[in-house]
Design an enzyme around this catalytic site. Sequence first.
Site, mmCIF file in Angstrom:
data_model
loop_
_atom_site.group_PDB
_atom_site.id
_atom_site.type_symbol
_atom_site.label_atom_id
_atom_site.label_comp_id
_atom_site.label_asym_id
_atom_site.label_seq_id
_atom_site.Cartn_x
_atom_site.Cartn_y
_atom_site.Cartn_z
ATOM 1 N N GLU A 567 -4.331 -7.347 8.499
ATOM 2 C CA GLU A 567 -3.494 -6.201 8.133
ATOM 3 C C GLU A 567 -2.014 -6.521 8.378
ATOM 4 O O GLU A 567 -1.149 -6.191 7.562
ATOM 5 C CB GLU A 567 -3.950 -4.958 8.916
ATOM 6 N N GLU A 574 3.635 -7.736 1.588
ATOM 7 C CA GLU A 574 3.971 -6.745 0.566
ATOM 8 C C GLU A 574 5.365 -6.170 0.733
ATOM 9 O O GLU A 574 5.989 -5.771 -0.240
ATOM 10 C CB GLU A 574 2.925 -5.626 0.505
ATOM 11 N N HIS A 590 -11.012 -25.514 11.821
ATOM 12 C CA HIS A 590 -11.720 -25.937 10.608
ATOM 13 C C HIS A 590 -10.779 -26.140 9.425
ATOM 14 O O HIS A 590 -11.210 -26.121 8.277
ATOM 15 C CB HIS A 590 -12.804 -24.915 10.251
HETATM 16 C C1 F6R Z 1 -1.128 -1.718 1.637
HETATM 17 C C2 F6R Z 1 -1.534 -0.711 0.687
HETATM 18 C C3 F6R Z 1 -2.645 -1.017 -0.263
HETATM 19 C C4 F6R Z 1 -3.660 0.118 -0.235
HETATM 20 C C5 F6R Z 1 -4.725 -0.094 -1.314
HETATM 21 C C6 F6R Z 1 -5.803 0.971 -1.232
HETATM 22 O O1 F6R Z 1 -0.103 -1.262 2.441
HETATM 23 O O2 F6R Z 1 -1.000 0.362 0.673
HETATM 24 O O3 F6R Z 1 -3.239 -2.226 0.040
HETATM 25 O O4 F6R Z 1 -4.235 0.170 1.040
HETATM 26 O O5 F6R Z 1 -4.120 -0.054 -2.580
HETATM 27 O O6 F6R Z 1 -5.284 2.245 -1.440
HETATM 28 P P1 F6R Z 1 -6.070 3.533 -1.003
HETATM 29 O O7 F6R Z 1 -6.222 3.507 0.477
HETATM 30 O O8 F6R Z 1 -5.218 4.681 -1.475
HETATM 31 O O9 F6R Z 1 -7.404 3.489 -1.691
#
Ligand code: F6R
Length: 694
Positions: A567, A574, A590
């Site tokens: 995470e 991003e 590995h």
């Molecule tokens: C990362 C982020 C994306 C969302 C993903 C899922 O910061 O915001 O990776 O986690 O697009 O989105 P949801 O949770 O709205 O299904």
Amino acid sequence: MCGIFGYVNFLVDKTRGEIVDNLIDGLQRLEYRGYDSSGIAVDGDSKDETLIVKIPGKVKVLKDEVERQKIDRKPVFDNHVGIAHTRWATHGQPRVENCHPHRSDPKGEFVVVHNGIITNFHALKTLLLSKGFKFESETDTECIAKLYKHIYDTNLKAGISVDLSELTKQVLYELEGSYGLLVKSTHYPGEVCGTRKGSPLLVGVKTDRKLKVDFVDVEFPDTTEQAVNHNANAQKDLGLLPVAQGDNLRTSQSRAFLSDDGIPMPVEFFLSSDPASVIQHTKKVLFLEDDDIAHIYDGELHIHRVKKSAGESTTRQIQTLEMELNEIMKGPYKHFMQKEIFEQPDSTFNTMRGRIDFENNRINLGGLKSYLSTIRRCRRIIMIACGTSYHSCLATRAIFEELTEIPVSVELASDFLDRRSPVFRDDTCVFVSQSGETADSILALQYCLERGALTVGIVNSVGSTLSRLTHCGVHINAGPEIGVASTKAYTSQYIALVMFALSLSNDSISRQERHKEIIQGLQKIPEQIKKVLLLEDKIKKLCDESLNDQKSLLLLGRGYQHATALEGALKIKEISYMHSEGVLAGELKHGVLALVDDKLPIIAFATRDSLFPKVMSAIEQVTARDGRPIVVCNEGDDVAGNKAYATLHVPLTVDCLQGLLNVIPLQLMSYWLAVNRGIDVDFPRNLAKSVTVE
Ligand code: F6R
Ligand code: UD1
């Protein structure tokens, strides 16, 4: 998040059309806070009529609905109160009957808009039902409107006449929970009361004349013996507990609104939960404090208190706001992402609110209760999600398996679909999503529904597709997330999943100690997050001094912290566009070890759990190759000594919750790396908040 707006005109002629436009415009300024429905209430053509228009959807939909209902725009009012609301659903789905304003009865004698949660609403509802009130919605707010009428009628029967602020005091005496509240009534035309407890409310004042003074006196109850006796008797007659006594006669005049010639002055008032909707009309605002009751009538603003405490301020300043709209929306923060990172003590608390009994160490997830026995019997649990939401599944998979002894697999929605993975009727599929609108997750949900599996949603947006289409689920109640990078949703999903795992294993006595440990750990999380947030300056400095110019970054974690590493790496990628990779510490030897030298920045999670010795061995592998890791470890630990480039200390919690605290330094790091690189943090390139395409 819900928003409140109210508009009062006094000796300023306004048509109903202008008033409605004003209310809708006020709501539009609150849109950025996130909401799923909206509504307004204005006076009707006769004295005892209130017009309410409300509807799920955007404010634009409300505007269309007002037109569709052909509300007569022409009547002119020289004194009028209009109230309005944007709702972010908590009690009940976004349906017309659950939208605010709520009314006391079909005639709308009392109409309220409310932000917050009334925690004793079940008890109040039972009482009001027994008095013959008929409820129209699933909301807690409706109780408030009905309580106003009940107390008003009881007073009336006892021959007691109370003014609106006194009535409000009597209503507040019965309410528990938090509120920002406006009430208007056909019994008090042209008057409004606004009050707050734990939920913001302010009053904007607009007049051409100069105010006499730039403050409003606070009016405390009359505590003379005669008044006390009179009121105590009155309360006895009502059958309610005595409240602090107030004067029923209007005796004082608000100094700020006195005019030289004694003639009342034309004035407009704007009541709102957010200065963003007031600032275009006036910069003169008064922020209410908890338990203040603002009563506006005859062009005057009065502030009442239920009781006087020692040392309490006796005035409220009317301030001049010099802020820009954009600044107001983000509060003291530069970006929504930063605001949302700092909201986590509250958002994590809200996820647990009303669902954990910390005294008896019990979990009560209302949305899952009747499905738990079926889920306990399922063959396996498949968690399905994308991006950050996927990481929250990974972070909690181990505690699920430990507590439930049901095999758990975690799937990226797109890959799950690509493989056309087998799904059976006795599977439970858990969909985790902030927006509830992610296309890949929705397709995977449809796929599982077609195969007859039981589906569970862990979703932030009430009324979203995932929340509606799953059989059951848990709303994480983190409040709207505006920044594209998901931060507070992650910690709230994490907690919701831990609560889910705990409720699945509730039956087993042998696990009681473990339950207790985790539940007591959860209770401390919001406060511990506050402590981690204090690392911001140190992290900012670290970014400035050594990370800004780097091209790549490695994050090492193992066990519970593998998800944190993934995470953290996603956040950095991003938002700051820096390449970063989360690596399972056990995999280092590995292959990845080949990348390690004295230049590549490495962040290692070395908080205390059963895998700590193994993480230490990974750190040693790094330092043996001249790597100088930044170590995230528990307070009091100095795990890599002078071989560490820097150490970030976080409080210790239970092993399965540690990831909630460890991820926060990484959220802050990604934020500051991005800010330093001049990136628009809330709108990083190529990304959208809700990914509604496959
Ligand atoms: C990362 C982020 C994306 C969302 C993903 C899922 O910061 O915001 O990776 O986690 O697009 O989105 P949801 O949770 O709205 O299904
Ligand atoms: C509900 C109220 C909450 C209130 C509590 C106390 C709503 C939306 N929430 O919360 O404000 O404090 O009662 O009585 O009314 N669901 C799904 N899929 C999902 C998420 C939820 O089907 O992805 C369903 C649940 O099974 C449930 C309903 O939606 O039937 C509401 O879920 P949730 O808000 O989590 O329920 P409570 O915590 O009971």
